[in-house]
Each structure stands twice: as structure tokens, then as C-alpha cells.
Scaffold this active site. Structure first.
Site, PDB file in Angstrom:
ATOM      1  N   PHE A 121      75.328 -64.950  68.349  1.00 41.10           N
ATOM      2  CA  PHE A 121      76.621 -65.022  69.019  1.00 41.10           C
ATOM      3  C   PHE A 121      76.648 -63.932  70.082  1.00 41.10           C
ATOM      4  O   PHE A 121      76.475 -62.763  69.780  1.00 41.10           O
ATOM      5  CB  PHE A 121      77.786 -64.842  68.041  1.00 41.10           C
ATOM      6  CG  PHE A 121      79.091 -65.219  68.664  1.00 41.10           C
ATOM      7  CD1 PHE A 121      79.531 -66.533  68.632  1.00 41.10           C
ATOM      8  CD2 PHE A 121      79.853 -64.269  69.339  1.00 41.10           C
ATOM      9  CE1 PHE A 121      80.721 -66.896  69.251  1.00 41.10           C
ATOM     10  CE2 PHE A 121      81.043 -64.625  69.954  1.00 41.10           C
ATOM     11  CZ  PHE A 121      81.477 -65.947  69.917  1.00 41.10           C
TER      12      PHE A 121
ATOM     13  N   ARG B  61      85.134 -59.637  77.083  1.00 38.63           N
ATOM     14  CA  ARG B  61      84.771 -60.363  78.308  1.00 38.63           C
ATOM     15  C   ARG B  61      84.419 -59.403  79.439  1.00 38.63           C
ATOM     16  O   ARG B  61      83.696 -59.749  80.360  1.00 38.63           O
ATOM     17  CB  ARG B  61      85.943 -61.233  78.783  1.00 38.63           C
ATOM     18  CG  ARG B  61      86.290 -62.376  77.855  1.00 38.63           C
ATOM     19  CD  ARG B  61      87.299 -63.298  78.539  1.00 38.63           C
ATOM     20  NE  ARG B  61      87.991 -64.161  77.606  1.00 38.63           N
ATOM     21  CZ  ARG B  61      87.526 -65.326  77.149  1.00 38.63           C
ATOM     22  NH1 ARG B  61      86.364 -65.766  77.551  1.00 38.63           N
ATOM     23  NH2 ARG B  61      88.223 -66.050  76.299  1.00 38.63           N
TER      24      ARG B  61
ATOM     25  N   ASP C  62      76.357 -74.993  73.698  1.00 39.33           N
ATOM     26  CA  ASP C  62      76.087 -74.693  72.299  1.00 39.33           C
ATOM     27  C   ASP C  62      75.882 -76.029  71.566  1.00 39.33           C
ATOM     28  O   ASP C  62      74.803 -76.627  71.658  1.00 39.33           O
ATOM     29  CB  ASP C  62      77.294 -73.891  71.798  1.00 39.33           C
ATOM     30  CG  ASP C  62      77.149 -73.339  70.413  1.00 39.33           C
ATOM     31  OD1 ASP C  62      76.325 -72.452  70.206  1.00 39.33           O
ATOM     32  OD2 ASP C  62      77.893 -73.785  69.514  1.00 39.33           O
TER      33      ASP C  62
ATOM     34  N   GLU D 275      79.499 -73.538  83.502  1.00 34.61           N
ATOM     35  CA  GLU D 275      79.874 -73.213  82.120  1.00 34.61           C
ATOM     36  C   GLU D 275      79.274 -71.869  81.704  1.00 34.61           C
ATOM     37  O   GLU D 275      78.300 -71.401  82.297  1.00 34.61           O
ATOM     38  CB  GLU D 275      79.322 -74.305  81.189  1.00 34.61           C
ATOM     39  CG  GLU D 275      80.381 -75.240  80.641  1.00 34.61           C
ATOM     40  CD  GLU D 275      81.252 -74.599  79.564  1.00 34.61           C
ATOM     41  OE1 GLU D 275      81.563 -73.389  79.641  1.00 34.61           O
ATOM     42  OE2 GLU D 275      81.606 -75.313  78.624  1.00 34.61           O
ATOM     43  N   ASP D 276      79.830 -71.291  80.661  1.00 32.10           N
ATOM     44  CA  ASP D 276      79.254 -70.050  80.142  1.00 32.10           C
ATOM     45  C   ASP D 276      78.051 -70.333  79.240  1.00 32.10           C
ATOM     46  O   ASP D 276      77.000 -69.727  79.378  1.00 32.10           O
ATOM     47  CB  ASP D 276      80.308 -69.199  79.409  1.00 32.10           C
ATOM     48  CG  ASP D 276      81.079 -69.961  78.337  1.00 32.10           C
ATOM     49  OD1 ASP D 276      80.836 -71.171  78.137  1.00 32.10           O
ATOM     50  OD2 ASP D 276      81.947 -69.334  77.685  1.00 32.10           O
TER      51      ASP D 276
END
Ligand code: IMP
Ligand code: MG
Length: 184
Positions: free
Chosen positions: A159, A172, A106, A102-103
Site C-alpha cells: 500500500f 497526499r 489496482d 489515474e494514480d
């Protein structure tokens, strides 16, 4: 209206070099933990984890099958934990050791959904989670026990974008991880 940032608004949180160093360290842990296991299947979660997944697998010293899934949560529903899976063309996972990539974790909802989804596949051997980032301050109370098994960086309430992560489908392509002050 789409929002764009100037280069000077994006602050570097982790340089490309720093990321590559951490990815190698994480890969070494994985190499060590999986050295006696066959059948590793790395499942990258699109889109955010596509760069991390490709760098991570190239730092592994073992064979692995590589799969990608894409999912999104239903937006706009308060406390939504419903997910839609796209491009789900997974082969049989019987006897496989799944490493979800996963990135960022959160709220923890995506990670929880994916861990449950793969643990429920017929005959799966093990399921673990590698995440580029962990943002524990945002974890939902009931998902406090969701933690990546492998994590490159922790981040506070910022963020972040770049290295696969987007803001409004942009940024990205940045080779580093950046953030914009006051965005969050
Ligand atoms: P969750 O809230 O843990 O389910 O995370 C959902 C998804 O939100 C992550 O997989 C990311 O794609 C996205 N996300 C969360 N925080 C950030 C961020 O700081 N930058 C970019 N994407 C993020
Ligand atoms: Mg994601």
C-alpha cells in the site's frame, strides 16, 4: 480512530527526483504518440491523480484541455463494481482524444469503468490511460487485460502513499512515494 504514522515508519519507495524523471519519460512517449493528433483532453481523476496530472501536463510539449472528474466506488459491497461520478461537468468530447490520468490501477475496476465511460461518449476519437502506478498482482481475473497505456512504476503488493495518494485521506502532500511495512 485515525491512524498516523511516524516519519520512520514510512519507507521511501520512489524519491521526488525519481518520480520527476519518470514523469518526464512518460510525457516524452505521450508527446511522440500524440504529435499528429489534435484535440488532446487530459482527464485527471481526483483526488489521487491531482499532483501527477499537474506535473504530467507541464512536461507535455503540446496544447491540451485539462478536465478533472471525481469518482468513488460504493464501499462495502462484495465485489462492487458500481461507481459514483462526482463533479462531472465535462464539455462535449466530440472528436477529442482522451487521456485519462489515474494514480494507480489496482483491481482494475476503476480503470475499466472510466475507459468504458469515455469510450461511450458521443463522437470521442481515442481513449487511453496513463497511470502513475500499476499493481498487476491485484488485478481481478476478469480484468487481466486492463493495462495502462502509459505507466511510471509497477509496484508489488504494497500500500503506497504520497505524491497525491492517500492513506485515510492523509499523506497526499508527501513529495515522494512511500509505503508502510505490514500495512497490507
Ligand atoms: P482499483 O481497485 O483499480 O479500482 O483502484 C481503486 C483506487 O484505489 C485507486 O484509484 C486508488 O485511489 C486506490 N488505491 C489502490 N491501491 C492503492 C495504494 O496502494 N495506495 C493508495 N491508494 C490506492
Ligand atoms: Mg484513484
Amino acid at each position: 480512530m485515525t491512524i498516523s504514522f511516524t516519519d520512520s515508519q514510512i519507507k521511501v519507495l520512489h524519491s521526488a527526483q525519481e518520480i520527476s524523471q519518470r514523469v518526464i519519460e512518460i510525457a516524452q512517449q505521450i508527446n511522440n504518440d500524440y504529435k499528429n493528433l489534435d484535440n488532446l483532453v487530459v482527464v485527471g481523476v481526483l483526488k489521487g491523480a491531482f499532483i501527477f496530472t499537474s506535473d504530467l501536463i507541464r512536461a507535455l510539449d503540446m496544447n491540451c484541455q485539462v478536465e478533472f472528474i471525481r469518482l468513488s466506488s460504493y464501499e462495502g459491497t462484495k465485489g462492487s463494481d458500481e461507481f459514483r461520478l462526482y463533479d462531472l461537468t465535462l464539455p462535449s468530447l466530440k472528436d477529442k482524444n482522451i487521456l485519462i490520468v489515474e494514480d494507480i490501477v489496482d483491481s482494475g475496476r476503476t480503470a475499466k469503468f472510466l475507459l468504458d465511460f469515455f469510450k461511450n461518449q458521443a463522437g470521442v476519437n481515442t481513449v487511453k490511460l496513463a497511470s502513475l502506478f500499476d499493481k498487476p498482482c491485484r488485478r481481478l481475473e476478469e480484468l487481466k487485460d486492463i493495462k495502462p497505456d502509459y505507466c511510471c512504476f509497477k509496484v508489488d503488493d504494497k500500500f503506497i502513499l504520497g505524491y497525491g495518494l492517500d492513506f485515510d485521506q492523509k499523506y497526499r502532500q508527501l513529495p515522494y512515494i512511500g509505503y508502510v511495512e505490514g500495512l497490507f
